[in-house]
Motif scaffolding. Sequence first.
Motif, PDB file in Angstrom:
ATOM      1  N   LEU A   1       0.953  -1.341  -0.030  1.00 19.49           N
ATOM      2  CA  LEU A   1      -0.061   0.019  -0.068  1.00 19.49           C
ATOM      3  C   LEU A   1       0.940   1.112   0.193  1.00 19.49           C
ATOM      4  N   ARG A   2       1.924   1.188   1.013  1.00 20.89           N
ATOM      5  CA  ARG A   2       2.819   2.290   0.797  1.00 20.89           C
ATOM      6  C   ARG A   2       3.547   2.584  -0.613  1.00 20.89           C
ATOM      7  N   GLN A   3       3.779   1.576  -1.273  1.00 24.70           N
ATOM      8  CA  GLN A   3       4.238   1.968  -2.622  1.00 24.70           C
ATOM      9  C   GLN A   3       3.575   2.258  -3.516  1.00 24.70           C
ATOM     10  N   THR A   4       2.310   1.642  -3.589  1.00 22.17           N
ATOM     11  CA  THR A   4       1.601   2.079  -4.771  1.00 22.17           C
ATOM     12  C   THR A   4       0.734   3.275  -4.424  1.00 22.17           C
ATOM     13  N   LEU A   5       0.765   4.027  -3.088  1.00 21.53           N
ATOM     14  CA  LEU A   5       0.346   5.146  -3.048  1.00 21.53           C
ATOM     15  C   LEU A   5       1.244   6.141  -3.544  1.00 21.53           C
ATOM     16  N   LEU A   6       2.652   5.953  -3.367  1.00 20.64           N
ATOM     17  CA  LEU A   6       3.617   6.899  -4.047  1.00 20.64           C
ATOM     18  C   LEU A   6       3.418   6.888  -5.288  1.00 20.64           C
ATOM     19  N   LEU A   7       3.459   5.675  -6.129  1.00 22.41           N
ATOM     20  CA  LEU A   7       3.558   5.441  -7.278  1.00 22.41           C
ATOM     21  C   LEU A   7       2.139   6.011  -7.853  1.00 22.41           C
ATOM     22  N   HIS A   8       1.253   5.959  -7.369  1.00 18.35           N
ATOM     23  CA  HIS A   8      -0.054   6.691  -7.866  1.00 18.35           C
ATOM     24  C   HIS A   8       0.024   8.383  -7.943  1.00 18.35           C
ATOM     25  N   LEU A   9       0.678   8.651  -6.727  1.00 17.35           N
ATOM     26  CA  LEU A   9       0.471  10.216  -6.498  1.00 17.35           C
ATOM     27  C   LEU A   9       1.754  10.793  -7.465  1.00 17.35           C
ATOM     28  N   VAL A  10       2.977  10.223  -7.587  1.00 20.92           N
ATOM     29  CA  VAL A  10       3.869  10.622  -8.366  1.00 20.92           C
ATOM     30  C   VAL A  10       3.576  10.592  -9.658  1.00 20.92           C
ATOM     31  N   TYR A  11       2.782   9.400 -10.208  1.00 22.92           N
ATOM     32  CA  TYR A  11       2.306   9.423 -11.603  1.00 22.92           C
ATOM     33  C   TYR A  11       1.135  10.541 -11.975  1.00 22.92           C
ATOM     34  N   MET A  12       0.393  10.717 -10.958  1.00 20.51           N
ATOM     35  CA  MET A  12      -0.734  11.805 -11.422  1.00 20.51           C
ATOM     36  C   MET A  12      -0.016  13.236 -11.467  1.00 20.51           C
ATOM     37  N   VAL A  13       0.972  13.524 -10.394  1.00 23.80           N
ATOM     38  CA  VAL A  13       1.602  14.792 -10.571  1.00 23.80           C
ATOM     39  C   VAL A  13       2.289  14.957 -11.841  1.00 23.80           C
ATOM     40  N   VAL A  14       3.489  14.016 -12.071  1.00 25.07           N
ATOM     41  CA  VAL A  14       4.324  14.003 -13.145  1.00 25.07           C
ATOM     42  C   VAL A  14       3.427  14.124 -14.800  1.00 25.07           C
ATOM     43  N   ARG A  15       2.499  13.121 -14.622  1.00 15.75           N
ATOM     44  CA  ARG A  15       1.778  12.986 -16.099  1.00 15.75           C
ATOM     45  C   ARG A  15       0.961  13.987 -16.308  1.00 15.75           C
ATOM     46  N   TYR A  16      -0.029  14.912 -15.462  1.00 13.33           N
ATOM     47  CA  TYR A  16      -0.683  15.969 -15.509  1.00 13.33           C
ATOM     48  C   TYR A  16       0.039  17.119 -15.708  1.00 13.33           C
ATOM     49  N   GLY A  17       0.963  16.953 -14.736  1.00 10.22           N
ATOM     50  CA  GLY A  17       1.962  18.299 -14.634  1.00 10.22           C
ATOM     51  C   GLY A  17       2.697  18.497 -15.882  1.00 10.22           C
ATOM     52  N   LEU A  18       3.270  17.525 -16.478  1.00  8.92           N
ATOM     53  CA  LEU A  18       4.011  17.633 -17.757  1.00  8.92           C
ATOM     54  C   LEU A  18       2.876  17.874 -18.727  1.00  8.92           C
ATOM     55  N   ALA A  19       1.853  17.082 -18.856  1.00  8.68           N
ATOM     56  CA  ALA A  19       1.179  17.332 -19.781  1.00  8.68           C
ATOM     57  C   ALA A  19       0.513  18.900 -19.729  1.00  8.68           C
ATOM     58  N   PHE A  20       0.380  19.628 -18.755  1.00  8.81           N
ATOM     59  CA  PHE A  20       0.007  21.023 -18.810  1.00  8.81           C
ATOM     60  C   PHE A  20       1.120  21.695 -19.310  1.00  8.81           C
ATOM     61  N   ILE A  21       2.310  21.689 -18.923  1.00 14.42           N
ATOM     62  CA  ILE A  21       3.468  22.154 -19.261  1.00 14.42           C
ATOM     63  C   ILE A  21       3.895  22.181 -20.758  1.00 14.42           C
ATOM     64  N   LEU A  22       3.756  20.887 -21.080  1.00 13.96           N
ATOM     65  CA  LEU A  22       3.996  20.519 -22.775  1.00 13.96           C
ATOM     66  C   LEU A  22       2.823  21.027 -23.421  1.00 13.96           C
ATOM     67  N   GLY A  23       1.749  21.039 -22.987  1.00 16.46           N
ATOM     68  CA  GLY A  23       0.765  21.605 -23.625  1.00 16.46           C
ATOM     69  C   GLY A  23       0.766  22.956 -24.016  1.00 16.46           C
ATOM     70  N   ALA A  24       1.185  23.761 -23.039  1.00 17.28           N
ATOM     71  CA  ALA A  24       1.355  25.140 -23.065  1.00 17.28           C
ATOM     72  C   ALA A  24       2.484  25.406 -24.071  1.00 17.28           C
ATOM     73  N   ILE A  25       3.577  24.582 -24.154  1.00 15.61           N
ATOM     74  CA  ILE A  25       4.774  24.478 -25.356  1.00 15.61           C
ATOM     75  C   ILE A  25       4.323  24.557 -26.434  1.00 15.61           C
ATOM     76  N   TRP A  26       3.609  23.418 -26.524  1.00 18.41           N
ATOM     77  CA  TRP A  26       3.057  22.754 -27.736  1.00 18.41           C
ATOM     78  C   TRP A  26       2.389  23.834 -28.481  1.00 18.41           C
ATOM     79  N   LEU A  27       1.309  24.617 -27.576  1.00 15.45           N
ATOM     80  CA  LEU A  27       0.350  25.399 -28.328  1.00 15.45           C
ATOM     81  C   LEU A  27       1.155  26.706 -28.952  1.00 15.45           C
ATOM     82  N   SER A  28       2.373  27.148 -28.187  1.00 15.98           N
ATOM     83  CA  SER A  28       3.124  28.367 -28.721  1.00 15.98           C
ATOM     84  C   SER A  28       3.971  28.002 -29.835  1.00 15.98           C
ATOM     85  N   THR A  29       4.694  26.556 -29.707  1.00 13.22           N
ATOM     86  CA  THR A  29       5.629  26.291 -30.716  1.00 13.22           C
ATOM     87  C   THR A  29       5.238  25.268 -31.941  1.00 13.22           C
TER      88      THR A  29
END
Length: 124
Positions: A47-75
């Motif tokens: 449970l400890r492992q999967t909680l961190l895996l899920h949280l890090v995935y959500m932050v990285v995946r959606y944070g990266l998509a948000f940042i890259l989406g802004a870069i993609w729209l501009s470039t």
Amino acid sequence: MEPINNPLNQDNGKTAGIISYFTIIGWLIAYFGFHQNNKTSLGSYQLRQTLLLHLVYMVVRYGLAFILGAIWLSTGMFSLYYLLRLVELVFFILWIVGFIGALNGDKKPIPILGEMAQTMFSSI
């Protein structure tokens, strides 16, 4: 009258560990449905492992998509899409390694995140 021989009561935490790998909803089901009334060291470990895996995935995946989406729209750089797929592939590999450990009932840490999860969520 003999007590009912329920296989879930004899579980060593393996079921909670396996279920926790299936999305954050699976983690919640595993924690509240299986682990909270029958705490085991294997269940806590997974449970400890999967909680961190899920949280890090959500932050990285959606944070990266948000940042890259802004870069993609501009470039208009379509190659950023492949970077996002690479990140998803890395998390999928980490998920597979952890899931195999849960299936086998092992306390094998997920690469990169496993040991960190054990210290961060030691109260689980």
